[in-house]
Design an enzyme around this catalytic site. Structure first.
Site, PDB file in Angstrom:
ATOM      1  N   ASP A  39       0.848  -1.187   0.000  1.00 13.99           N
ATOM      2  CA  ASP A  39       0.000   0.000   0.000  1.00 13.99           C
ATOM      3  C   ASP A  39       0.883   1.235   0.000  1.00 13.99           C
ATOM      4  O   ASP A  39       2.107   1.136   0.049  1.00 13.99           O
ATOM      5  CB  ASP A  39      -1.012  -0.005   1.146  1.00 13.99           C
ATOM      6  CG  ASP A  39      -0.378  -0.256   2.490  1.00 13.99           C
ATOM      7  OD1 ASP A  39      -0.944  -1.052   3.257  1.00 13.99           O
ATOM      8  OD2 ASP A  39       0.692   0.318   2.762  1.00 13.99           O
ATOM      9  N   LYS A  61      -5.345   2.429  -0.947  1.00 11.87           N
ATOM     10  CA  LYS A  61      -6.785   2.669  -0.817  1.00 11.87           C
ATOM     11  C   LYS A  61      -7.244   3.991  -1.413  1.00 11.87           C
ATOM     12  O   LYS A  61      -8.396   4.375  -1.269  1.00 11.87           O
ATOM     13  CB  LYS A  61      -7.159   2.661   0.665  1.00 11.87           C
ATOM     14  CG  LYS A  61      -6.922   1.337   1.315  1.00 11.87           C
ATOM     15  CD  LYS A  61      -8.142   0.876   2.061  1.00 11.87           C
ATOM     16  CE  LYS A  61      -7.966  -0.514   2.589  1.00 11.87           C
ATOM     17  NZ  LYS A  61      -6.890  -0.593   3.578  1.00 11.87           N
ATOM     18  N   MET A 174      -3.442   9.015  12.573  1.00 10.48           N
ATOM     19  CA  MET A 174      -4.561   9.503  11.751  1.00 10.48           C
ATOM     20  C   MET A 174      -5.300  10.651  12.451  1.00 10.48           C
ATOM     21  O   MET A 174      -6.527  10.748  12.364  1.00 10.48           O
ATOM     22  CB  MET A 174      -5.550   8.355  11.437  1.00 10.48           C
ATOM     23  CG  MET A 174      -4.907   7.242  10.627  1.00 10.48           C
ATOM     24  SD  MET A 174      -5.901   5.743  10.514  1.00 10.48           S
ATOM     25  CE  MET A 174      -5.517   4.906  12.042  1.00 10.48           C
TER      26      MET A 174
HETATM   27  N1  SAH Z   1       0.368   0.173  10.366  1.00 14.14           N
HETATM   28  C1  SAH Z   1       0.879   1.525  10.410  1.00 14.14           C
HETATM   29  C2  SAH Z   1      -0.207   2.550  10.685  1.00 14.14           C
HETATM   30  C3  SAH Z   1      -1.235   2.671   9.582  1.00 14.14           C
HETATM   31  S1  SAH Z   1      -2.462   3.871   9.949  1.00 14.14           S
HETATM   32  C4  SAH Z   1       1.983   1.590  11.470  1.00 14.14           C
HETATM   33  O1  SAH Z   1       2.112   0.662  12.281  1.00 14.14           O
HETATM   34  O2  SAH Z   1       2.734   2.569  11.483  1.00 14.14           O
HETATM   35  C5  SAH Z   1      -1.857   5.265   9.054  1.00 14.14           C
HETATM   36  C6  SAH Z   1      -1.332   6.325   9.998  1.00 14.14           C
HETATM   37  O3  SAH Z   1      -0.051   5.945  10.480  1.00 14.14           O
HETATM   38  C7  SAH Z   1      -1.112   7.684   9.367  1.00 14.14           C
HETATM   39  O4  SAH Z   1      -2.308   8.425   9.300  1.00 14.14           O
HETATM   40  C8  SAH Z   1      -0.137   8.295  10.340  1.00 14.14           C
HETATM   41  O5  SAH Z   1      -0.793   8.715  11.513  1.00 14.14           O
HETATM   42  C9  SAH Z   1       0.717   7.100  10.708  1.00 14.14           C
HETATM   43  N2  SAH Z   1       1.958   7.008   9.899  1.00 14.14           N
HETATM   44  C10 SAH Z   1       2.288   6.044   9.051  1.00 14.14           C
HETATM   45  N3  SAH Z   1       3.532   6.234   8.565  1.00 14.14           N
HETATM   46  C11 SAH Z   1       3.993   7.371   9.140  1.00 14.14           C
HETATM   47  C12 SAH Z   1       5.223   8.098   9.075  1.00 14.14           C
HETATM   48  N4  SAH Z   1       6.242   7.691   8.303  1.00 14.14           N
HETATM   49  N5  SAH Z   1       5.354   9.210   9.825  1.00 14.14           N
HETATM   50  C13 SAH Z   1       4.353   9.626  10.633  1.00 14.14           C
HETATM   51  N6  SAH Z   1       3.170   8.974  10.734  1.00 14.14           N
HETATM   52  C14 SAH Z   1       2.988   7.864  10.000  1.00 14.14           C
END
Ligand code: SAH
Length: 258
Positions: A39, A61, A174
């Site tokens: 994704d 998505k 998020m």
């Molecule tokens: N499975 C992922 C989270 C997915 S939900 C994990 O464990 O990190 C998606 C959210 O993750 C985004 O809206 C943001 O809040 C956060 N996110 C994902 N990658 C990020 C990054 N590199 N820096 C800051 N926030 C991040």
């Protein structure tokens, strides 16, 4: 008669960006994969380490109805696995932290397909650490809560008032779009306006940005600096003060520095 050998599907965490944060398990699965379903949160530098012959299917998505797309992802994984391919489902961060990894594992197991989970470093831990914030520190907090700021389809939102009273560090995924409402709910729950707060966007990627302020000032911080936009992590709690103790960020982009 031939029978197709069905391999377990690997739900693999890609970490937040920088491939230096991949696990060895993730690297090995990527190198052995025939098919990778990814994704948009999985970093291109991570994909670059995969088997060059693997088919990479982007199942992000964007622009679709999430529930329809999720079913489509399940069907695709099942079809590929049943064809005998070694399937890696690559997800940003950790597959079991706000990644729908649980739903995907259920869908696979319902078809009798084995699933293995390869943890990744979740953004909620990597983002604060990247600016020197320990999410727990016994000098100021008994723990940390990882919560979503999004109003989920299920309608289950965190109990902000209870979290405000908990004394836990709050790490909010998020949360950018609903920041104002979240701050208001925490204030209603009794959290003080000057509680230290930080936002870290695109952590461990070349686009990383961050800002530090207070709970009450968080919405204005986000409004004045569009580069702090999603994907971003909000960190709220006394531990944010500890960011100041770090004079430089030696780990950041260590790979780029060689
Ligand atoms: N499975 C992922 C989270 C997915 S939900 C994990 O464990 O990190 C998606 C959210 O993750 C985004 O809206 C943001 O809040 C956060 N996110 C994902 N990658 C990020 C990054 N590199 N820096 C800051 N926030 C991040």
């Amino acid at each position: 008669m031939t029978t197709t050998n069905i391999h377990p599907v690997s739900l693999v965490g890609a970490g937040p960006g920088d491939p230096e944060l991949l696990t060895l398990g993730a690297l090995r699965r990527l190198q052995a994969a025939d098919v990778i379903l990814t994704d948009e949160l999985a970093d291109p530098r991570v994909l670059a380490l995969a088997n060059p012959l693997a088919r990479v299917l982007n199942v992000g998505k964007r622009g679709g109805r999430p529930s329809t797309n999720q079913r489509f992802i399940h069907e695709l994984m099942i079809r590929e696995a049943c064809s005998g391919a070694k399937v890696v489902r690559l997800k940003g961060g950790d597959p079991f932290v706000f990644g729908r990894g649980g739903e995907e594992a259920d869908a696979l197991r319902a078809e009798g397909i084995e699933v293995e989970v390869v943890n990744g470093i979740t953004a909620g831990l990597a983002a604060p650490a990247s600016i020197g914030i320990p999410v727990t520190d016994r000098r100021c907090t008994p723990g940390v809560a990882l919560v979503t700021g999004h109003n989920g389809e299920s309608g289950r939102t965190p109990d902000w008032a209870a979290l405000a009273r908990s004394g836990l560090t709050l790490v909010i995924y998020m949360g950018v779009a609903r920041c104002e409402a979240i701050v208001a709910a925490l204030r209603d729950g009794g959290m003080r306006a000057d509680m230290p707060a930080a936002v870290v966007a695109s952590a461990r990627t070349p686009k990383q940005r961050h800002a530090i302020g207070t709970l009450a000032g968080l919405p204005a911080l986000l409004q004045t600096d569009p580069s702090l936009a999603s994907p971003a992590i909000l960190v709220i709690g006394e531990v944010v003060n500890l960011a100041a103790l770090v004079s430089d960020l030696p780990l950041q982009h260590a790979a780029a520095a060689g």
